[in-house]
Design an enzyme around this catalytic site. Structure first.
Site, PDB file in Angstrom:
ATOM      1  N   VAL A  26      61.235  -5.668  20.757  1.00 26.01           N
ATOM      2  CA  VAL A  26      62.066  -4.881  21.670  1.00 26.01           C
ATOM      3  C   VAL A  26      62.898  -3.885  20.883  1.00 26.01           C
ATOM      4  CG1 VAL A  26      63.940  -4.957  23.359  1.00 26.01           C
ATOM      5  CG2 VAL A  26      62.132  -6.683  23.423  1.00 26.01           C
ATOM      6  N   PRO A  46      68.913 -11.989  11.749  1.00 29.30           N
ATOM      7  CA  PRO A  46      68.548 -12.559  10.445  1.00 29.30           C
ATOM      8  C   PRO A  46      67.196 -12.046   9.949  1.00 29.30           C
ATOM      9  CG  PRO A  46      68.265 -14.185  12.185  1.00 29.30           C
ATOM     10  CD  PRO A  46      68.946 -13.007  12.810  1.00 29.30           C
ATOM     11  N   PRO A 177      37.676  23.738  20.480  1.00 28.09           N
ATOM     12  CA  PRO A 177      36.276  24.115  20.335  1.00 28.09           C
ATOM     13  C   PRO A 177      35.549  24.470  21.623  1.00 28.09           C
ATOM     14  CG  PRO A 177      36.495  21.747  20.225  1.00 28.09           C
ATOM     15  CD  PRO A 177      37.890  22.300  20.269  1.00 28.09           C
ATOM     16  N   ASP A 200      39.992  35.016  24.573  1.00 25.81           N
ATOM     17  CA  ASP A 200      38.767  35.269  23.808  1.00 25.81           C
ATOM     18  C   ASP A 200      37.568  34.674  24.542  1.00 25.81           C
ATOM     19  OD1 ASP A 200      39.712  36.705  21.704  1.00 25.81           O
ATOM     20  OD2 ASP A 200      39.822  35.043  20.296  1.00 25.81           O
ATOM     21  N   LYS A 222      36.991  42.963  26.887  1.00 27.04           N
ATOM     22  CA  LYS A 222      36.844  44.070  27.829  1.00 27.04           C
ATOM     23  C   LYS A 222      38.065  44.983  27.875  1.00 27.04           C
ATOM     24  CE  LYS A 222      33.548  41.566  30.694  1.00 27.04           C
ATOM     25  NZ  LYS A 222      33.215  41.010  32.024  1.00 27.04           N
ATOM     26  N   GLY A 254      39.179  27.587  19.011  1.00 27.49           N
ATOM     27  CA  GLY A 254      39.489  26.890  17.758  1.00 27.49           C
ATOM     28  C   GLY A 254      40.950  26.976  17.397  1.00 27.49           C
ATOM     29  N   ASP A 255      41.222  27.337  16.160  1.00 27.93           N
ATOM     30  CA  ASP A 255      42.581  27.493  15.659  1.00 27.93           C
ATOM     31  C   ASP A 255      42.832  28.982  15.393  1.00 27.93           C
ATOM     32  OD1 ASP A 255      45.005  25.950  14.191  1.00 27.93           O
ATOM     33  OD2 ASP A 255      44.457  27.747  13.059  1.00 27.93           O
ATOM     34  N   MET A 337      29.924  31.075  12.407  1.00 29.59           N
ATOM     35  CA  MET A 337      29.466  32.450  12.681  1.00 29.59           C
ATOM     36  C   MET A 337      28.303  32.850  11.772  1.00 29.59           C
ATOM     37  SD  MET A 337      33.197  34.293  13.176  1.00 29.59           S
ATOM     38  CE  MET A 337      33.760  33.811  11.542  1.00 29.59           C
ATOM     39  N   GLY A 366      29.163  23.469  20.930  1.00 29.25           N
ATOM     40  CA  GLY A 366      29.722  22.147  20.675  1.00 29.25           C
ATOM     41  C   GLY A 366      30.872  21.784  21.583  1.00 29.25           C
TER      42      GLY A 366
END
Length: 408
Positions: A26, A46, A177, A200, A222, A254-255, A337, A366
């Site tokens: 707890v 204790p 991804p 993107d 676009k 992605g990143d 890529m 993926g």
């Protein structure tokens, strides 16, 4: 007392003495929140779990290694009683009552003067859920309500509009991804709060359909470029929308910083004086192989992995990749890529010492419903890509790890 509802209140405990009796599970669950609140926590027990002991060793709490004694609750503002000694709990609870110290008891909620709500946090907001009376207490039910509210706030399905003026700015959000469930919690929340989203092609498209009708969604591919370079036009769009006072999200696959040109956008925004938040995303370089059953490292097989861009061929003068050095590595090589250049890449790696029998896997789309995996070797990969009509986006994994997963 049980006939009346509990009165909810937020305690400001910074610098105030809080006494915790008992160092078990707890305490282990409750102590982090008390520490985060800035309380002066004194633990009386204790023994303690390893995690609680680590808090004491780090100086986050003061630990008195003994059992409860009369007077331990003197000068306390709040007490948490959680020992396995019912008699000691009762005596400590009585002391708390005499000293008018709000007291939580883990063993007897009816005898307590305070209850701990099921709490959660989401970007500056604390959600706390209590049942209305001791008779109706159901910790699992309150925790489920807490979880549902927090999840809704985090993933944007429960949207609470801000009524105070927000500072305009841009958030560069890594969408992961492709699977919409793999965007980060913070990324999804910012997306739900956006006025404008510039997305993107490789971002998680399914998330865009969930946005409210008033959100303006712009396909980055676009944007009318005119005489500008594509990236320059995107930078200008981010700046202009932010200057209009709108909350702008740049949703990237992605990143943002892994071949995502995110720093170029950050630099352009900084030059224009626009505040920018960068939200990391799960890179396809590790998540897509993982989704296809390929670990990029594995004990006894690969102690390193290298991620490179294959958007220019090895013999292209613009290439910054040291392909001869990569050919000498024994670990995993992940190429992003690189589908249309894989023939040249394989030829170069073989020419500099890589075996033509080196396993290769190509994972197309993926983590999405359209994901498929095609296996080959360095010697056969160019022909395989043509025969199997492998198309971008696809992650290419080169190395022995390709052969050890369940999908091999």
């Amino acid at each position: 007392m049980a006939e009346h509802p509990a009165y909810p209140v937020g305690l400001r405990l910074t610098g105030r003495r809080v006494v915790v009796l008992g160092g078990g599970q707890v305490a282990q669950r409750r102590l982090p929140a008390l520490i985060a609140a800035g309380a002066d926590v004194v633990l009386v027990s204790p023994e303690a779990t390893a995690s609680v002991e680590a808090m004491a060793d780090a100086g986050e709490i003061t630990w008195k290694r003994r059992r409860y004694q009369e007077g331990d609750l003197a000068d306390a503002w709040y007490a948490l009683i959680a020992t396995d000694d019912h008699d000691a709990n009762t005596r400590a609870s009585a002391e708390a009552e005499r000293h008018r110290v709000w007291c939580v008891r883990s063993d007897d909620a009816d005898a307590a003067t305070a209850w701990t709500p099921a709490t959660g946090h989401s970007e500056g907001v604390t959600v706390a859920v209590l049942t209305s009376s001791a008779r109706e207490r159901d910790p699992r039910h309150t925790a489920a309500i807490r979880d549902a509210v927090i999840e809704g706030l985090r993933d944007g399905t429960l949207v609470a509009p801000h009524h105070r003026t927000r500072t305009p700015g841009v958030a560069l959000v890594g969408g992961g991804p492709g699977d919409p469930d793999l965007i980060t919690v913070r990324g999804r929340r910012l997306l739900a709060e956006a006025d404008v989203v510039i997305a993107d092609r490789l971002g998680p498209r399914d998330l865009l359909a969930e946005l409210p009708p008033h959100v303006e969604v712009i396909d980055a591919a676009k944007i009318p470029y005119g005489r500008s370079m594509a990236q320059e036009a995107i930078n200008n769009a981010l700046i202009e929308y932010a200057k209009q006072g709108k909350a702008v999200v740049r949703l990237k696959g992605g990143d943002p910083y892994v071949f995502g040109r995110g720093m170029e956008e950050v630099q352009a925004l900084a030059e224009a004086g626009i505040p920018c938040t960068v939200v990391p995303g799960i890179s396809s370089s590790i998540s897509v192989p993982g989704a296809a059953g390929i670990p990029v490292t594995h004990r006894g097989v690969a102690h390193e992995f290298t991620v490179v861009s294959g958007h220019v061929a090895p013999d292209d003068e613009r290439s910054l990749v040291d392909w001869p050095s990569l050919a000498r590595l024994t670990g995993t090589l992940v190429v992003l890529m690189g589908v249309d250049k894989i023939g040249k890449i394989a030829e170069t790696l073989i020419a500099h010492g890589k075996s033509p029998d080196t396993p290769v896997a190509l994972v197309q789309e993926g983590t999405t419903a359209a994901q498929r995996r095609v296996d080959a070797t360095l010697g056969t990969v160019e022909e395989t890509v043509r025969a199997e009509d492998v198309r971008p986006p696809a992650v290419i994994v080169i190395g022995e790890v390709v052969t050890i997963g369940p999908g091999a």
